[in-house]
Design a protein around this motif. Structure first.
Motif, PDB file in Angstrom:
ATOM      1  N   GLU A  36      43.229  46.513  32.309  1.00 20.30           N
ATOM      2  CA  GLU A  36      42.276  47.373  31.773  1.00 20.30           C
ATOM      3  C   GLU A  36      40.752  46.750  31.849  1.00 20.30           C
ATOM      4  N   ARG A  37      40.536  45.518  31.757  1.00 17.71           N
ATOM      5  CA  ARG A  37      39.600  44.770  31.615  1.00 17.71           C
ATOM      6  C   ARG A  37      38.916  44.402  33.358  1.00 17.71           C
ATOM      7  N   ALA A  38      40.036  43.982  33.801  1.00 13.28           N
ATOM      8  CA  ALA A  38      39.517  43.458  35.276  1.00 13.28           C
ATOM      9  C   ALA A  38      40.510  43.596  36.230  1.00 13.28           C
ATOM     10  N   GLY A  39      41.021  44.988  36.312  1.00 11.77           N
ATOM     11  CA  GLY A  39      41.951  45.338  37.477  1.00 11.77           C
ATOM     12  C   GLY A  39      41.521  44.715  38.976  1.00 11.77           C
ATOM     13  N   LEU A  40      40.458  45.493  39.072  1.00 10.31           N
ATOM     14  CA  LEU A  40      39.713  45.010  40.474  1.00 10.31           C
ATOM     15  C   LEU A  40      40.491  45.027  41.675  1.00 10.31           C
ATOM     16  N   LEU A  41      41.122  46.177  42.128  1.00 10.92           N
ATOM     17  CA  LEU A  41      41.852  46.430  43.114  1.00 10.92           C
ATOM     18  C   LEU A  41      40.838  46.535  44.407  1.00 10.92           C
ATOM     19  N   THR A  42      39.686  46.896  44.109  1.00  8.84           N
ATOM     20  CA  THR A  42      38.232  46.699  44.892  1.00  8.84           C
ATOM     21  C   THR A  42      37.421  45.614  44.365  1.00  8.84           C
ATOM     22  N   ARG A  43      37.048  44.569  45.214  1.00  7.95           N
ATOM     23  CA  ARG A  43      36.368  43.476  44.683  1.00  7.95           C
ATOM     24  C   ARG A  43      35.798  42.628  45.461  1.00  7.95           C
ATOM     25  N   PHE A  44      34.841  41.577  45.086  1.00  7.27           N
ATOM     26  CA  PHE A  44      34.324  40.615  46.096  1.00  7.27           C
ATOM     27  C   PHE A  44      35.134  39.324  45.838  1.00  7.27           C
ATOM     28  N   GLY A 190      35.316  42.327  33.666  1.00  7.01           N
ATOM     29  CA  GLY A 190      35.214  42.530  35.114  1.00  7.01           C
ATOM     30  C   GLY A 190      34.974  41.474  35.763  1.00  7.01           C
ATOM     31  N   GLU A 191      35.715  40.442  35.486  1.00  8.77           N
ATOM     32  CA  GLU A 191      35.890  39.114  36.177  1.00  8.77           C
ATOM     33  C   GLU A 191      36.977  38.351  36.066  1.00  8.77           C
ATOM     34  N   ARG A 192      37.589  37.828  37.198  1.00 10.61           N
ATOM     35  CA  ARG A 192      38.874  37.288  37.171  1.00 10.61           C
ATOM     36  C   ARG A 192      38.711  35.908  37.981  1.00 10.61           C
ATOM     37  N   VAL A 193      39.207  34.853  37.576  1.00 14.58           N
ATOM     38  CA  VAL A 193      39.268  33.446  38.158  1.00 14.58           C
ATOM     39  C   VAL A 193      40.657  33.134  38.409  1.00 14.58           C
ATOM     40  N   THR A 194      41.434  33.245  39.589  1.00 12.56           N
ATOM     41  CA  THR A 194      42.555  32.824  40.069  1.00 12.56           C
ATOM     42  C   THR A 194      42.610  31.428  40.369  1.00 12.56           C
ATOM     43  N   CYS A 195      43.663  30.634  39.863  1.00 15.84           N
ATOM     44  CA  CYS A 195      43.417  29.055  40.024  1.00 15.84           C
ATOM     45  C   CYS A 195      44.941  28.783  40.493  1.00 15.84           C
ATOM     46  N   ASP A 196      45.008  28.223  41.838  1.00 19.17           N
ATOM     47  CA  ASP A 196      46.125  27.994  42.393  1.00 19.17           C
ATOM     48  C   ASP A 196      46.171  26.702  42.812  1.00 19.17           C
ATOM     49  N   ALA A 197      47.633  25.992  42.575  1.00 14.89           N
ATOM     50  CA  ALA A 197      47.702  24.735  42.952  1.00 14.89           C
ATOM     51  C   ALA A 197      49.148  24.442  43.606  1.00 14.89           C
ATOM     52  N   LEU A 218      42.834  25.522  44.209  1.00 14.41           N
ATOM     53  CA  LEU A 218      42.089  26.811  45.222  1.00 14.41           C
ATOM     54  C   LEU A 218      41.819  27.629  43.943  1.00 14.41           C
ATOM     55  N   VAL A 219      40.239  27.835  43.841  1.00 16.51           N
ATOM     56  CA  VAL A 219      39.995  28.768  42.806  1.00 16.51           C
ATOM     57  C   VAL A 219      39.333  29.890  43.592  1.00 16.51           C
ATOM     58  N   GLU A 220      39.747  31.367  43.255  1.00 13.07           N
ATOM     59  CA  GLU A 220      38.987  32.332  43.748  1.00 13.07           C
ATOM     60  C   GLU A 220      38.219  33.156  42.586  1.00 13.07           C
ATOM     61  N   THR A 221      37.026  33.516  42.787  1.00 13.43           N
ATOM     62  CA  THR A 221      36.320  34.242  41.915  1.00 13.43           C
ATOM     63  C   THR A 221      36.557  35.534  42.223  1.00 13.43           C
ATOM     64  N   LYS A 222      36.718  36.570  41.454  1.00 18.51           N
ATOM     65  CA  LYS A 222      36.908  38.065  41.884  1.00 18.51           C
ATOM     66  C   LYS A 222      36.187  38.914  40.883  1.00 18.51           C
ATOM     67  N   GLY A 225      30.777  42.758  41.697  1.00 21.28           N
ATOM     68  CA  GLY A 225      29.576  42.662  42.026  1.00 21.28           C
ATOM     69  C   GLY A 225      29.767  41.345  43.074  1.00 21.28           C
ATOM     70  N   HIS A 226      28.476  40.523  43.026  1.00 22.83           N
ATOM     71  CA  HIS A 226      28.470  39.467  43.849  1.00 22.83           C
ATOM     72  C   HIS A 226      28.595  38.056  43.061  1.00 22.83           C
ATOM     73  N   LEU A 227      27.427  37.336  42.663  1.00 21.82           N
ATOM     74  CA  LEU A 227      27.687  36.212  41.992  1.00 21.82           C
ATOM     75  C   LEU A 227      28.313  36.182  40.697  1.00 21.82           C
ATOM     76  N   THR A 228      29.132  35.590  40.004  1.00 20.81           N
ATOM     77  CA  THR A 228      29.672  35.681  38.613  1.00 20.81           C
ATOM     78  C   THR A 228      29.273  34.047  37.723  1.00 20.81           C
ATOM     79  N   ASP A 229      29.464  34.165  36.733  1.00 22.09           N
ATOM     80  CA  ASP A 229      29.354  32.925  36.152  1.00 22.09           C
ATOM     81  C   ASP A 229      30.113  31.762  36.514  1.00 22.09           C
ATOM     82  N   ALA A 230      31.181  32.009  37.196  1.00 22.50           N
ATOM     83  CA  ALA A 230      31.923  30.950  37.474  1.00 22.50           C
ATOM     84  C   ALA A 230      31.357  30.504  38.827  1.00 22.50           C
ATOM     85  N   ASP A 231      30.841  31.213  39.635  1.00 22.05           N
ATOM     86  CA  ASP A 231      30.083  31.026  40.939  1.00 22.05           C
ATOM     87  C   ASP A 231      29.067  30.006  40.423  1.00 22.05           C
TER      88      ASP A 231
END
Length: 278
Positions: A36-44, A190-197, A218-222, A225-231
């Motif tokens: 609901e908050r950050a599905g983001l199938l279309t994203r940067f 509106g934001e997700r951060v995936t964290c893979d190891a 391996l961190v991916e910001t999603k 828009g463009h730059l996020t707080d994590a970026d």
């Protein structure tokens, strides 16, 4: 579960411990609320290869309850906050998908089966590049025992490529690469951060494998828009996005002879010197 070249792996190391620590310290969020908050199938998407120490600093800032706008929360399903992922990528015999990405073609795509190993859920996924440079994901659920290259999913692939790009699908597709890793997902509006190891990549045509440095996350910001707080936080730490994807970086490491200069530096950082093992 996929019957194609399954590679068993048991992730270990500082990166795995780091993402578990970060997830356990965060407040939980359900899968329904995430969608609901950050599905983001279309994203940067932006990718970073982070030493565990830097990752933990980032996670502490993002999940701080005092964070303006509220803290990032950890995806939690049945009490679990770290999840095992297995993917099988499909490409033509000549690696069209790999080379289209290497050449920066606008009409490019990746095709994969994704298995959520803890639940057994399987998805057939097509990742496209949008007009703004964003990533657009199309998905179709794979039922038990379904072949990702059966008539139904080939029709789904064909209709997606014709509708979106106006092109025909590849005539021949074969499994090319597998990836296995452990993932934790941090979520804000509106934001997700995936964290893979614990990333392990396997070449299904040669049987060789490469394993990522166990101290890296391996961190991916999603985001939409463009730059996020994590970026911005990562830029403040002196970190910049890596030119890296699991598929292209994995193939670059497994095949040093491939023309893959744009991924070579990140692949060396992730996997070390070319050292594919049988």
């Amino acid at each position: 579960m996929s019957g194609v070249g399954r590679l068993a792996t048991r992730p270990a190391g500082a990166g795995v411990r780091g993402i578990r620590t970060a997830a356990d310290a965060a407040a939980p969020i359900s899968l329904a609320e995430l969608n609901e908050r950050a599905g983001l199938l279309t994203r940067f998407d932006r990718s970073y290869l982070l030493p565990t120490e830097v990752f933990l600093r980032l996670a502490e800032r993002l999940t701080d309850p005092r964070r303006p706008g509220g803290p990032f929360r950890a995806l939690t399903i049945d009490g679990r906050r770290a999840f095992r992922y297995h993917s099988v990528y499909y490409d033509t015999p000549g690696l069209r998908s790999f080379h289209d990405h290497r050449q920066g073609r606008r009409l490019r795509f990746k095709i994969r089966e994704r298995v959520y190993e803890d639940s057994g859920e399987r998805q057939f996924e097509i990742k496209l590049k949008g007009r703004r440079g964003d990533t657009v994901k199309h998905r179709s659920t794979l039922t038990d025992g379904a072949d990702p290259l059966d008539a139904h999913h080939r029709s789904f692939l064909a209709s997606t490529l014709r509708r979106t790009y106006g092109i025909e699908p590849p005539a021949a597709l074969t499994p090319s690469l597998t990836t296995d890793y452990l993932r934790t997902t941090l979520v804000a509006d509106g934001e997700r951060v995936t964290c893979d190891a614990g990333l392990l990549c396997g070449d299904l045509r040669t049987g060789r494998t490469v394993r990522c440095d166990t101290d890296l996350v391996l961190v991916e910001t999603k985001s939409a828009g463009h730059l996020t707080d994590a970026d911005r936080l990562l830029h403040g730490y002196g970190e910049r996005p890596a030119v890296f994807t699991k598929y292209c970086g994995g193939l670059a490491a497994l095949h040093p002879g491939l023309p893959a200069n744009q991924w070579r530096r990140a692949a060396r950082r992730a996997f070390g010197a070319p050292c594919a093992t049988p």
